[in-house]
Design an enzyme around this catalytic site. Structure first.
Site, PDB file in Angstrom:
ATOM      1  N   ARG A  37       0.827  -1.212   0.000  1.00 42.35           N
ATOM      2  CA  ARG A  37       0.000   0.000   0.000  1.00 42.35           C
ATOM      3  C   ARG A  37       0.861   1.261   0.000  1.00 42.35           C
ATOM      4  O   ARG A  37       0.444   2.297  -0.536  1.00 42.35           O
ATOM      5  CB  ARG A  37      -0.936  -0.006   1.218  1.00 42.35           C
ATOM      6  N   ILE A  63      -7.018   7.938  -0.534  1.00 42.64           N
ATOM      7  CA  ILE A  63      -6.961   6.487  -0.675  1.00 42.64           C
ATOM      8  C   ILE A  63      -7.825   5.937   0.461  1.00 42.64           C
ATOM      9  O   ILE A  63      -7.672   6.332   1.618  1.00 42.64           O
ATOM     10  CB  ILE A  63      -5.511   5.955  -0.597  1.00 42.64           C
ATOM     11  N   SER A  64      -8.780   5.088   0.121  1.00 43.13           N
ATOM     12  CA  SER A  64      -9.714   4.578   1.127  1.00 43.13           C
ATOM     13  C   SER A  64      -8.980   3.781   2.195  1.00 43.13           C
ATOM     14  O   SER A  64      -7.916   3.201   1.942  1.00 43.13           O
ATOM     15  CB  SER A  64     -10.766   3.676   0.472  1.00 43.13           C
ATOM     16  N   GLN A  65      -9.565   3.740   3.389  1.00 43.29           N
ATOM     17  CA  GLN A  65      -8.959   2.915   4.429  1.00 43.29           C
ATOM     18  C   GLN A  65      -9.054   1.452   4.001  1.00 43.29           C
ATOM     19  O   GLN A  65      -9.990   1.043   3.307  1.00 43.29           O
ATOM     20  CB  GLN A  65      -9.634   3.152   5.769  1.00 43.29           C
TER      21      GLN A  65
END
Length: 216
Positions: A37, A63-65
């Protein structure tokens, strides 16, 4: 780009956290445990890349969790060779996860800077069959329809009709719908007429789903 033993250790801890939060799909957990990530974040956030949190990526986008990525992906019930349209490429991380699950990914981003950055990174990583497009997500990609699945990664005030029409019969659209907060929905197209079955899931908070293209 380097992926150290320390990064891998942090990913293992993240996977444990996601599992404890109810993510059960081993393939999804394996993908999150494998895909670095921190490659998808600014260097300034590398130290925190494996916290279960969203982070800014520029152009007022995030950026999404990881939990959100895992949750949405689990609702898609991805099968190998699924043809999936993603609305909102963002950093490219979600597209990477889908590709690692064996999907054929078509991903749209409306922000040109994010599109360029994500496309370059995804090309470098060679994760599989990912095609990136600078387009208006509300309109989808009708020239490549129908899709087995469609995933929207921004909060929509309503369900865009063009996306439903780009699903094959039996196909599914996963989309967060609402104004300030969103309810995660999964819609299954039942017939050629466009009738759908709607399932409701948990509440989330996403950046807004905007129309148009923002070119540099």
């Amino acid at each position: 780009m380097t992926d150290t033993y320390r990064h891998k250790g942090m990913r293992r801890k993240l996977v444990e956290q996601l599992s404890a939060k109810g993510i059960r799909d081993e393939q999804i957990l394996n993908a999150i445990g494998t895909l670095p990530r921190h490659f998808f974040l600014d260097k300034a956030f590398e130290e925190w890349a494996y916290q279960d949190k969203p982070f800014p990526i520029g152009n007022e986008q995030t950026i999404s969790q990881p939990y959100t990525v895992a949750y949405q992906t689990s609702l898609l019930e991805v099968k190998k060779r699924d043809k999936i349209l993603e609305i909102g490429t963002g950093s490219g991380y979600q597209a990477g996860i889908l590709a690692m699950l064996g999907a054929r990914v078509y991903t749209i981003e409306r922000q040109e800077l994010l599109h360029r950055r994500a496309k370059k990174l995804l090309d470098q990583l060679q994760l599989g069959n990912i095609r990136c497009y600078l387009r208006d997500g509300y309109k989808g990609l009708p020239e490549f329809a129908p899709f087995d699945k469609i995933l929207v990664t921004a909060g929509a005030p309503e369900i865009p009709e063009p996306l439903l029409l780009q699903l094959k019969v039996g196909g599914q659209l996963v989309i967060p719908v609402g104004e300030k907060a969103q309810k995660m929905l999964r819609l299954t197209r039942l017939n050629k007429a466009g009738d759908v079955e709607t399932e409701k899931f948990a509440d989330f908070k996403f950046v807004p789903f905007l129309k148009g293209i923002n070119k540099v």
